[in-house]
Scaffold this motif. Structure first.
Motif, PDB file in Angstrom:
ATOM      1  N   ASP A  51       0.849  -1.553   0.026  1.00  0.00           N
ATOM      2  CA  ASP A  51      -0.176  -0.346   0.360  1.00  0.00           C
ATOM      3  C   ASP A  51       0.702   1.078   0.141  1.00  0.00           C
ATOM      4  N   ILE A  52       0.745   1.416  -0.929  1.00  0.00           N
ATOM      5  CA  ILE A  52       1.659   2.799  -1.026  1.00  0.00           C
ATOM      6  C   ILE A  52       1.268   4.607  -1.181  1.00  0.00           C
ATOM      7  N   VAL A  53       1.405   4.985   0.078  1.00  0.00           N
ATOM      8  CA  VAL A  53       0.107   5.732  -0.160  1.00  0.00           C
ATOM      9  C   VAL A  53       1.658   7.531  -0.330  1.00  0.00           C
ATOM     10  N   GLY A  54       1.000   8.207  -1.439  1.00  0.00           N
ATOM     11  CA  GLY A  54       1.693   9.782  -1.676  1.00  0.00           C
ATOM     12  C   GLY A  54       1.147  10.566  -2.489  1.00  0.00           C
ATOM     13  N   PRO A  55       1.572  11.623  -3.308  1.00  0.00           N
ATOM     14  CA  PRO A  55       1.647  12.248  -4.696  1.00  0.00           C
ATOM     15  C   PRO A  55       1.464  10.773  -5.891  1.00  0.00           C
ATOM     16  N   LEU A  56       1.119  11.019  -6.139  1.00  0.00           N
ATOM     17  CA  LEU A  56       1.310   9.750  -7.873  1.00  0.00           C
ATOM     18  C   LEU A  56       2.103   9.927  -8.508  1.00  0.00           C
ATOM     19  N   SER A  57       2.136  11.648  -8.822  1.00  0.00           N
ATOM     20  CA  SER A  57       3.331  11.936  -9.074  1.00  0.00           C
ATOM     21  C   SER A  57       5.143  11.577  -9.149  1.00  0.00           C
ATOM     22  N   ARG A  58       4.982  11.284  -7.948  1.00  0.00           N
ATOM     23  CA  ARG A  58       6.193  10.209  -7.182  1.00  0.00           C
ATOM     24  C   ARG A  58       5.862   8.870  -7.099  1.00  0.00           C
ATOM     25  N   SER A  59       5.290   8.735  -6.639  1.00  0.00           N
ATOM     26  CA  SER A  59       4.277   7.126  -6.993  1.00  0.00           C
ATOM     27  C   SER A  59       4.532   6.257  -8.258  1.00  0.00           C
ATOM     28  N   ALA A  60       3.999   7.193  -8.879  1.00  0.00           N
ATOM     29  CA  ALA A  60       3.981   6.155 -10.247  1.00  0.00           C
ATOM     30  C   ALA A  60       4.933   6.030 -11.586  1.00  0.00           C
ATOM     31  N   PRO A  61       5.767   7.332 -11.444  1.00  0.00           N
ATOM     32  CA  PRO A  61       6.604   6.810 -11.730  1.00  0.00           C
ATOM     33  C   PRO A  61       7.692   5.838 -11.405  1.00  0.00           C
ATOM     34  N   LYS A  62       7.833   5.906 -10.608  1.00  0.00           N
ATOM     35  CA  LYS A  62       8.726   5.020  -9.615  1.00  0.00           C
ATOM     36  C   LYS A  62       8.314   3.538 -10.167  1.00  0.00           C
ATOM     37  N   ILE A  63       6.625   2.923  -9.737  1.00  0.00           N
ATOM     38  CA  ILE A  63       6.645   1.650 -10.302  1.00  0.00           C
ATOM     39  C   ILE A  63       6.909   1.524 -11.652  1.00  0.00           C
ATOM     40  N   LEU A  64       6.655   2.759 -12.248  1.00  0.00           N
ATOM     41  CA  LEU A  64       7.025   1.947 -13.744  1.00  0.00           C
ATOM     42  C   LEU A  64       8.256   2.364 -14.156  1.00  0.00           C
ATOM     43  N   SER A  65       9.090   2.786 -13.534  1.00  0.00           N
ATOM     44  CA  SER A  65      10.816   2.173 -14.314  1.00  0.00           C
ATOM     45  C   SER A  65      10.970   1.175 -13.708  1.00  0.00           C
ATOM     46  N   ALA A  66      10.393   0.547 -12.614  1.00  0.00           N
ATOM     47  CA  ALA A  66      10.697  -0.617 -11.945  1.00  0.00           C
ATOM     48  C   ALA A  66      10.104  -1.465 -13.184  1.00  0.00           C
ATOM     49  N   LEU A  67       9.040  -1.815 -14.439  1.00  0.00           N
ATOM     50  CA  LEU A  67       8.912  -2.554 -15.616  1.00  0.00           C
ATOM     51  C   LEU A  67       9.573  -1.927 -17.137  1.00  0.00           C
ATOM     52  N   ALA A  68      10.290  -1.047 -16.805  1.00  0.00           N
ATOM     53  CA  ALA A  68      11.110  -0.536 -18.250  1.00  0.00           C
ATOM     54  C   ALA A  68      11.851  -1.322 -18.129  1.00  0.00           C
ATOM     55  N   GLY A  69      11.827  -2.160 -19.714  1.00  0.00           N
ATOM     56  CA  GLY A  69      13.068  -3.098 -20.213  1.00  0.00           C
ATOM     57  C   GLY A  69      11.959  -4.297 -20.397  1.00  0.00           C
ATOM     58  N   ARG A  70      10.813  -4.925 -19.156  1.00  0.00           N
ATOM     59  CA  ARG A  70      10.450  -6.125 -19.342  1.00  0.00           C
ATOM     60  C   ARG A  70       9.226  -6.271 -20.834  1.00  0.00           C
ATOM     61  N   ASP A  71       9.314  -7.740 -21.284  1.00  0.00           N
ATOM     62  CA  ASP A  71       8.016  -7.732 -22.028  1.00  0.00           C
ATOM     63  C   ASP A  71       6.929  -7.820 -21.913  1.00  0.00           C
ATOM     64  N   ARG A  72       6.158  -6.452 -23.052  1.00  0.00           N
ATOM     65  CA  ARG A  72       4.528  -6.521 -22.152  1.00  0.00           C
ATOM     66  C   ARG A  72       3.659  -6.669 -23.514  1.00  0.00           C
ATOM     67  N   SER A  73       4.201  -8.088 -24.107  1.00  0.00           N
ATOM     68  CA  SER A  73       3.003  -8.386 -24.980  1.00  0.00           C
ATOM     69  C   SER A  73       2.185  -9.041 -24.119  1.00  0.00           C
ATOM     70  N   ASP A  74       2.930  -9.965 -22.860  1.00  0.00           N
ATOM     71  CA  ASP A  74       1.502 -10.564 -22.234  1.00  0.00           C
ATOM     72  C   ASP A  74       0.211  -9.615 -21.534  1.00  0.00           C
ATOM     73  N   ILE A  75       0.883  -7.562 -21.556  1.00  0.00           N
ATOM     74  CA  ILE A  75      -0.075  -7.630 -20.540  1.00  0.00           C
ATOM     75  C   ILE A  75      -0.575  -6.833 -21.993  1.00  0.00           C
ATOM     76  N   GLU A  76      -0.080  -6.597 -23.734  1.00  0.00           N
ATOM     77  CA  GLU A  76      -1.109  -5.865 -23.979  1.00  0.00           C
ATOM     78  C   GLU A  76      -2.564  -7.542 -25.093  1.00  0.00           C
ATOM     79  N   ALA A  77      -1.788  -8.376 -25.127  1.00  0.00           N
ATOM     80  CA  ALA A  77      -1.953  -9.535 -24.919  1.00  0.00           C
ATOM     81  C   ALA A  77      -3.536  -9.856 -24.532  1.00  0.00           C
TER      82      ALA A  77
END
Length: 261
Positions: A34-60
């Motif tokens: 449970d992450i509480v705080g400004p989304l402008s700070r928390s969301a980019p950190k979560i998304l950066s952790a997913l950078a470079g991962r194969d997103r084909s399964d998500i798109e499918a």
């Protein structure tokens, strides 16, 4: 999204990360993190952790959900609500802003519409305010002069704000209003219990919104078929107009099952 959660136990096994700007009190489910705080700070950190991962399964998965939703389309009299949504969203300009009213039609619009920029789509989520889409479209049009706006609304929501049609015409705003017209409060009809008045409580005589639009100074068009819809969508995105789509609402119960379980 904890708006109108299904009254059933949480049945998913996947770990859940909840991002919120303030502490949540809902006990509908317990997030793994449970992450509480400004989304402008928390969301980019979560998304950066997913950078470079194969997103084909998500798109499918996403495309599979859309296909499941499209399979709910009705084949009765009148325009199918999913056919209507796909036709409008595929024809409208890419820079068009979108407003969506509360009602059964958002079950068709929200899963299928695609946006490229923040705040390109506005919906009264949470409050679920009928009558939101048209005045919101006016506000967006005034804030983004000259850019096209598309307002998706039901007949019930539009009936609450008919006076705003004159405002749109007088200000010559490039707003296209798309009315899902089935002469009913369809979402309430689906949800109401048998002892809450039956169809008589939520159905009314058909209204010709195109005539009202024309009388208010807009271009009003009635469409009852895909051919008429295609012709209506061939242009006109820079002028005030209203498309009165006579729909077949029979897909709505299947859409609720497909999108909400």
């Amino acid at each position: 999204d904890l708006v109108e959660p299904i009254p059933a136990p949480w049945s998913y096994e996947q770990p859940v990360i909840r991002l919120s700007s303030s502490p949540q009190r809902s006990t509908y489910f317990e997030p793994t993190h449970d992450i509480v705080g400004p989304l402008s700070r928390s969301a980019p950190k979560i998304l950066s952790a997913l950078a470079g991962r194969d997103r084909s399964d998500i798109e499918a998965l996403r495309e599979g959900v859309r296909q499941k939703i499209r399979s709910c389309e009705s084949r009765g009299d009148g325009l199918g609500v999913l056919t209507l949504t796909d036709a409008v969203t595929s024809c409208m300009p890419t820079n068009a802003s979108i407003t969506v009213d509360a009602g059964a039609h958002f079950l068709a619009v929200m899963p299928l519409v695609r946006v490229a920029n923040p705040h390109q789509l506005l919906i009264s989520n949470g409050l679920a305010t009928m009558g939101f889409a048209v005045p919101a479209a006016i506000g967006v049009s005034l804030a983004r002069p000259g850019e096209p706006v598309v307002a998706f609304t039901g007949d019930g929501g539009l009936s609450m704000v008919l006076g705003e049609l004159e405002t749109i015409a007088r200000l010559d705003l490039p707003i296209t209003i798309v009315v899902f017209n089935d002469a009913a409060l369809s979402l309430i009809e689906i949800k109401q219990s048998g002892d809450h008045g039956g169809p008589e409580a939520v159905r009314y005589r058909p209204v010709d919104f195109a005539v009202i639009a024309n009388a208010s100074g807009l271009d009003g068009i009635v469409v009852k078929s895909e051919g008429e819809l295609t012709a209506a969508l061939s242009g006109g995105w820079d002028t005030p107009r209203l498309i009165d789509a006579r729909i077949d609402p029979s897909a709505y119960p299947a859409l609720i099952a497909a999108t909400r379980g």
